[in-house]
Scaffold this active site. Structure first.
Site, short mmCIF file in Angstrom:
data_model
loop_
_atom_site.label_atom_id
_atom_site.label_comp_id
_atom_site.label_asym_id
_atom_site.label_seq_id
_atom_site.Cartn_x
_atom_site.Cartn_y
_atom_site.Cartn_z
N PRO A 165 -15.59 -4.97 1.68
CA PRO A 165 -16.81 -5.27 2.43
C PRO A 165 -18.03 -4.49 1.99
O PRO A 165 -19.16 -4.93 2.23
CB PRO A 165 -16.42 -4.93 3.87
CG PRO A 165 -15.36 -3.89 3.73
CD PRO A 165 -14.58 -4.31 2.52
N TYR A 195 0.85 -1.19 0.00
CA TYR A 195 0.00 0.00 0.00
C TYR A 195 0.88 1.24 0.00
O TYR A 195 1.37 1.68 1.02
CB TYR A 195 -0.93 0.02 1.21
CG TYR A 195 -1.94 -1.10 1.26
CD1 TYR A 195 -2.21 -1.88 0.14
CD2 TYR A 195 -2.63 -1.39 2.43
CE1 TYR A 195 -3.14 -2.92 0.19
CE2 TYR A 195 -3.56 -2.41 2.49
CZ TYR A 195 -3.80 -3.17 1.37
OH TYR A 195 -4.72 -4.19 1.42
N GLY A 242 -18.92 0.70 -2.74
CA GLY A 242 -20.17 1.41 -3.01
C GLY A 242 -21.02 0.81 -4.11
O GLY A 242 -22.16 1.24 -4.32
#
Length: 262
Positions: A188, A44, A192
């Site tokens: 999760p 990341y 959107g």
């Protein structure tokens, strides 16, 4: 409810955000809200998320899980690299970035088709033996790979894609339940994109004065005792909404409706 620290990075998860202090404040606020599990990865940034977590001062206040086994480039590609020596090198680098003596939880980010899976897992087991890592987890694995890894090392968590609109990893969740292994669903809230189940989510959300995304998180918490959602955000308002979803109590009929939505 955990917190996923991927979104602390710049767009595309490559490079630092424009406002690093804001990113550090998001991490600190998560801890203030009671979150005590934070998920990050060497890839990341790469390295940016881990550094910002250390600079935020929250590392001693939460279980910080990181991941090794993916390379990142300027074209924003995710490239599996499970070579044992490389995994061990990544662990040393992550340990330094996080500012810890031992990594709480190190997860194999993705099996590498060019490296025997057992070799990658054995490298993580050796890191535990050396005292550099406390616990081992897996990500993006099959039930068979989970079983294979558990023959080598004590696996405490699995992180696979799973949400109210995507259930393909249900067999892995079932296997985690049987073995009392934590299941950390990534994606999760499907970023959107929950149109396929939007009508059902909205109906339940109206009854709780909540958003569909909060209901998607609440459903995950109701699906299994081993499930720990790790929604990620770099926005303080979204963070507050995500954490608040843990307080939503769905009744049996609402859970069943969402279970049967797809």
């Amino acid at each position: 409810m955990g917190y996923g620290a991927m979104r602390l990075c710049a767009e595309g998860i490559v490079g630092a955000p424009d406002d690093e202090e804001h990113a550090r404040e998001v991490a600190r606020r998560a801890i203030e809200y009671g979150v005590d599990f934070v998920d990050t990865a060497d890839s990341y940034g790469p390295g940016v998320s881990e550094r910002l977590l250390r600079e935020s001062g929250i590392v001693d206040d939460a279980v910080v899980a990181t991941k090794a086994g993916l390379l990142r480039n300027a074209d924003t590609e995710w490239l599996a690299h499970g070579d044992p020596d490389y995994l061990k090198n990544q662990a040393l680098v992550s340990r330094d970035r996080l500012g810890v003596d031992s990594i709480d939880l190190l997860q194999l980010h993705r099996p590498d088709p060019d490296t025997p899976f057992a070799d990658s897992v054995t490298a993580l087991a050796e890191l535990v033996d050396e005292g550099l890592v406390e616990h081992v987890g897996l990500s993006n694995v099959t039930v068979e790979q989970l079983d294979e890894a558990r023959e080598i090392v004590d696996v405490v968590s699995v992180q696979n894609r799973y949400n109210v609109g995507y259930r393909d990893e249900q067999p892995v969740l079932d296997a985690c339940e049987r073995s009392d292994v934590a299941f950390l669903p990534w994606y999760p809230m499907a970023a959107g994109d929950l149109d396929e189940v939007a009508a059902d989510l909205d109906a339940v959300a109206d009854a709780h004065d909540a958003t569909r995304h909060q209901i998607a998180l609440a459903w995950l918490l109701h699906t299994s005792d081993v499930t720990v959602p790790i929604p990620g955000t770099g926005d303080l308002d979204h963070l507050a909404d995500n954490v608040a979803a843990a307080e939503i109590d769905l009744d049996e009929s609402e859970v069943r409706r969402l279970d049967e939505a797809i």
